[in-house]
Design a protein around this motif. Sequence first.
Motif, PDB file in Angstrom:
ATOM      1  N   ARG A 169     -37.875 -17.478 -42.180  1.00  0.00           N
ATOM      2  CA  ARG A 169     -38.960 -18.002 -43.012  1.00  0.00           C
ATOM      3  C   ARG A 169     -38.722 -19.460 -43.391  1.00  0.00           C
ATOM      4  O   ARG A 169     -39.660 -20.152 -43.794  1.00  0.00           O
ATOM      5  CB  ARG A 169     -39.113 -17.156 -44.273  1.00  0.00           C
ATOM      6  N   ARG A 170     -37.500 -19.899 -43.255  1.00  0.00           N
ATOM      7  CA  ARG A 170     -37.161 -21.292 -43.543  1.00  0.00           C
ATOM      8  C   ARG A 170     -36.979 -22.101 -42.263  1.00  0.00           C
ATOM      9  O   ARG A 170     -36.411 -23.195 -42.289  1.00  0.00           O
ATOM     10  CB  ARG A 170     -35.897 -21.335 -44.406  1.00  0.00           C
ATOM     11  N   GLY A 171     -37.425 -21.540 -41.162  1.00  0.00           N
ATOM     12  CA  GLY A 171     -37.389 -22.253 -39.892  1.00  0.00           C
ATOM     13  C   GLY A 171     -36.032 -22.273 -39.218  1.00  0.00           C
ATOM     14  O   GLY A 171     -35.787 -23.119 -38.354  1.00  0.00           O
ATOM     15  N   VAL A 172     -35.162 -21.334 -39.584  1.00  0.00           N
ATOM     16  CA  VAL A 172     -33.824 -21.285 -39.009  1.00  0.00           C
ATOM     17  C   VAL A 172     -33.654 -19.994 -38.229  1.00  0.00           C
ATOM     18  O   VAL A 172     -33.708 -18.901 -38.789  1.00  0.00           O
ATOM     19  CB  VAL A 172     -32.741 -21.372 -40.110  1.00  0.00           C
ATOM     20  N   SER A 173     -33.463 -20.108 -36.934  1.00  0.00           N
ATOM     21  CA  SER A 173     -33.230 -18.932 -36.087  1.00  0.00           C
ATOM     22  C   SER A 173     -31.791 -18.996 -35.585  1.00  0.00           C
ATOM     23  O   SER A 173     -31.477 -19.758 -34.657  1.00  0.00           O
ATOM     24  CB  SER A 173     -34.212 -18.903 -34.906  1.00  0.00           C
ATOM     25  N   VAL A 174     -30.949 -18.214 -36.216  1.00  0.00           N
ATOM     26  CA  VAL A 174     -29.523 -18.245 -35.900  1.00  0.00           C
ATOM     27  C   VAL A 174     -29.096 -16.966 -35.202  1.00  0.00           C
ATOM     28  O   VAL A 174     -28.428 -16.999 -34.176  1.00  0.00           O
ATOM     29  CB  VAL A 174     -28.684 -18.444 -37.190  1.00  0.00           C
ATOM     30  N   PHE A 175     -29.491 -15.839 -35.769  1.00  0.00           N
ATOM     31  CA  PHE A 175     -29.052 -14.538 -35.269  1.00  0.00           C
ATOM     32  C   PHE A 175     -30.091 -13.933 -34.327  1.00  0.00           C
ATOM     33  O   PHE A 175     -31.295 -14.123 -34.495  1.00  0.00           O
ATOM     34  CB  PHE A 175     -28.816 -13.573 -36.433  1.00  0.00           C
ATOM     35  N   ARG A 176     -29.595 -13.198 -33.349  1.00  0.00           N
ATOM     36  CA  ARG A 176     -30.460 -12.416 -32.460  1.00  0.00           C
ATOM     37  C   ARG A 176     -29.956 -10.983 -32.453  1.00  0.00           C
ATOM     38  O   ARG A 176     -28.770 -10.739 -32.221  1.00  0.00           O
ATOM     39  CB  ARG A 176     -30.445 -12.998 -31.042  1.00  0.00           C
ATOM     40  N   GLU A 177     -30.851 -10.037 -32.712  1.00  0.00           N
ATOM     41  CA  GLU A 177     -30.434  -8.642 -32.774  1.00  0.00           C
ATOM     42  C   GLU A 177     -30.138  -8.117 -31.366  1.00  0.00           C
ATOM     43  O   GLU A 177     -30.859  -8.409 -30.405  1.00  0.00           O
ATOM     44  CB  GLU A 177     -31.520  -7.790 -33.432  1.00  0.00           C
ATOM     45  N   VAL A 178     -29.056  -7.359 -31.249  1.00  0.00           N
ATOM     46  CA  VAL A 178     -28.643  -6.783 -29.971  1.00  0.00           C
ATOM     47  C   VAL A 178     -28.334  -5.305 -30.184  1.00  0.00           C
ATOM     48  O   VAL A 178     -27.969  -4.874 -31.272  1.00  0.00           O
ATOM     49  CB  VAL A 178     -27.401  -7.499 -29.392  1.00  0.00           C
ATOM     50  N   ALA A 179     -28.498  -4.529 -29.129  1.00  0.00           N
ATOM     51  CA  ALA A 179     -28.240  -3.086 -29.213  1.00  0.00           C
ATOM     52  C   ALA A 179     -28.077  -2.529 -27.801  1.00  0.00           C
ATOM     53  O   ALA A 179     -28.183  -3.246 -26.807  1.00  0.00           O
ATOM     54  CB  ALA A 179     -29.382  -2.377 -29.945  1.00  0.00           C
ATOM     55  N   GLY A 180     -27.793  -1.239 -27.734  1.00  0.00           N
ATOM     56  CA  GLY A 180     -27.758  -0.539 -26.456  1.00  0.00           C
ATOM     57  C   GLY A 180     -26.749  -1.104 -25.471  1.00  0.00           C
ATOM     58  O   GLY A 180     -25.636  -1.477 -25.824  1.00  0.00           O
ATOM     59  N   ARG A 181     -27.191  -1.194 -24.218  1.00  0.00           N
ATOM     60  CA  ARG A 181     -26.288  -1.629 -23.151  1.00  0.00           C
ATOM     61  C   ARG A 181     -25.802  -3.059 -23.350  1.00  0.00           C
ATOM     62  O   ARG A 181     -24.658  -3.384 -23.014  1.00  0.00           O
ATOM     63  CB  ARG A 181     -26.993  -1.502 -21.797  1.00  0.00           C
ATOM     64  N   GLU A 182     -26.664  -3.904 -23.878  1.00  0.00           N
ATOM     65  CA  GLU A 182     -26.267  -5.297 -24.087  1.00  0.00           C
ATOM     66  C   GLU A 182     -25.110  -5.381 -25.076  1.00  0.00           C
ATOM     67  O   GLU A 182     -24.123  -6.093 -24.846  1.00  0.00           O
ATOM     68  CB  GLU A 182     -27.443  -6.127 -24.593  1.00  0.00           C
ATOM     69  N   LEU A 183     -25.212  -4.644 -26.162  1.00  0.00           N
ATOM     70  CA  LEU A 183     -24.150  -4.665 -27.167  1.00  0.00           C
ATOM     71  C   LEU A 183     -22.882  -4.015 -26.625  1.00  0.00           C
ATOM     72  O   LEU A 183     -21.774  -4.513 -26.857  1.00  0.00           O
ATOM     73  CB  LEU A 183     -24.618  -3.946 -28.432  1.00  0.00           C
ATOM     74  N   ALA A 184     -23.023  -2.919 -25.891  1.00  0.00           N
ATOM     75  CA  ALA A 184     -21.856  -2.248 -25.317  1.00  0.00           C
ATOM     76  C   ALA A 184     -21.138  -3.152 -24.324  1.00  0.00           C
ATOM     77  O   ALA A 184     -19.898  -3.206 -24.291  1.00  0.00           O
ATOM     78  CB  ALA A 184     -22.270  -0.942 -24.648  1.00  0.00           C
ATOM     79  N   ALA A 185     -21.907  -3.893 -23.506  1.00  0.00           N
ATOM     80  CA  ALA A 185     -21.299  -4.817 -22.553  1.00  0.00           C
ATOM     81  C   ALA A 185     -20.602  -5.973 -23.270  1.00  0.00           C
ATOM     82  O   ALA A 185     -19.566  -6.467 -22.818  1.00  0.00           O
ATOM     83  CB  ALA A 185     -22.371  -5.355 -21.604  1.00  0.00           C
ATOM     84  N   MET A 186     -21.147  -6.362 -24.406  1.00  0.00           N
ATOM     85  CA  MET A 186     -20.616  -7.481 -25.180  1.00  0.00           C
ATOM     86  C   MET A 186     -19.306  -7.126 -25.867  1.00  0.00           C
ATOM     87  O   MET A 186     -18.382  -7.937 -25.963  1.00  0.00           O
ATOM     88  CB  MET A 186     -21.669  -7.881 -26.223  1.00  0.00           C
ATOM     89  N   THR A 187     -19.216  -5.881 -26.346  1.00  0.00           N
ATOM     90  CA  THR A 187     -18.063  -5.459 -27.147  1.00  0.00           C
ATOM     91  C   THR A 187     -17.088  -4.565 -26.392  1.00  0.00           C
ATOM     92  O   THR A 187     -15.988  -4.296 -26.887  1.00  0.00           O
ATOM     93  CB  THR A 187     -18.545  -4.698 -28.395  1.00  0.00           C
ATOM     94  N   GLY A 188     -17.474  -4.060 -25.237  1.00  0.00           N
ATOM     95  CA  GLY A 188     -16.587  -3.190 -24.468  1.00  0.00           C
ATOM     96  C   GLY A 188     -16.492  -1.784 -25.012  1.00  0.00           C
ATOM     97  O   GLY A 188     -15.571  -1.040 -24.668  1.00  0.00           O
ATOM     98  N   THR A 189     -17.439  -1.371 -25.868  1.00  0.00           N
ATOM     99  CA  THR A 189     -17.423  -0.032 -26.449  1.00  0.00           C
ATOM    100  C   THR A 189     -18.850   0.381 -26.797  1.00  0.00           C
ATOM    101  O   THR A 189     -19.716  -0.466 -27.045  1.00  0.00           O
ATOM    102  CB  THR A 189     -16.552   0.017 -27.718  1.00  0.00           C
TER     103      THR A 189
END
Length: 486
Positions: A169-189
């Motif tokens: 709402r303040r024009g700042v896009s920092v975080f992107r939500e991740v889940a499923g296979r993308e998150l598992a590939a990112m964290t190895g679990t």
Amino acid sequence: MISPKLSAPGIWGDDLNFGGEPAPERSLWLQEALVGEHDQPSLEGDLRTDFCVVGGGYTGLWAALRLKELEPSAEVALVEADICGGGPSGRNGGFMDPWWAKFFPLAALCGEEEALRLCRMSVRAIDEIEKFCREHGIDAHIRRDGGVWVAANAAGDGSWRPLMDGLERRGVSVFREVAGRELAAMTGTDAYLAGALDLEQATVQPALLARGLRRVAIESGVQVFERSPVTRLRRGARPGVETAKGSVSAGGVLLAMGPWLGQVHELRNGFATIATDMVATEPAPDRLAEIGLTSGIGISDSRAMINYYRTTLDGRIAWGKGGGGVGFGGRVGPRLHGSSPRSRMIVASLRQHYPHLADLRITHSWTGPVDRTVTGLPFFSRLGGEPAVFYGGGYSGNGVVPSLIGGRILASLALGRDDEHSSAGLVRDPAGSFPPEPARWVGGQLVRRAIGRIERIEDRGERPGRLLRAVASLAPPSTSDPGSGE
């Protein structure tokens, strides 16, 4: 670090027995960084200088370097009880996180505009640290692979959304939500339900950074004295410090001792000293490659007693957990040094999330103190009534990047400059205070146990009772707690 043995009010506390001796067991980071290193001499005799920095961690070293940058002719001495980087700067997880996760507490403390400015300053600080290392030949293993904030149970799922929505709402896009296979590939679990990715974050080998700062400070003309515990602070128009074998008289004294600031009479209730603990596995790059855990991404969860971990360049997992033991009366006693007394619990958590790596041998274990404030934010100011004594600390578990800003704030204050650092919203005494002892220690134990019970209940998919949640809510913000939102 400082090890005083005085009881006079307004000087230091008493009865701390960490007198500059090396910790019983150094962290993995320090063991790597100290290979081939030699201690600087201890302070002997009387020294007269322009500025005396007390504490050889990130904040003190950045402050000393900044003083020399702004005033090249200034004489600067730095006094450290152990070795530079021997405290939290050489024991932390090496997460280079900007302040975005603390936007709401920052806004509540110093206003939205200043909060946004400080967050953006912290993002630039990551680039500046990397540039500094490159220019000075410091191989601190900086890896710009981002960080992810994860939820291991339903209670933590989506805990980042109020922050994400508020920033957007303040024009700042920092975080992107991740889940499923993308998150598992990112964290190895597949242990996590969802997460929020921030690509601005990075990781570093923290002790290599600290020892690199030490080298550059010495090369810049800073007189560095190690193994020199301060026993007394001399106040007045020309303050100074005393050690067992010497003294420093200075035009300005900068106190940058991290959790040891609790020994200063005026600051004894400004923060609580809490342990954080880490273990490291043996190198196993092939095993990590099998599960895709090969980047330098920093992973932390949404628990109050946060789990945080990352890999190393030689293929280890370095796993930490916050919210361990509670210090008493501003003292950083022997339980906050050496190998972790909670290592079995930490190893169990690692193996719960990575059962396929349960056979990896644990080679290192260590603990260290965290200076946790009521707000979760640091503070920088002039010591009350003293014209030339300045202090800063209270990073609350997030100090690798903010300490660069903190060192610059202290230098600007000591030089009497009117600039973007001396006017920062964090230039103030500690916001809020903890109760005096023994109530602080007793309360800390009750809160810690309540949080532990809540985590076990939530891991079973159940909801904790109202009383348990009320007790746990008394805890100060953790690095995974962005505040209550708007």
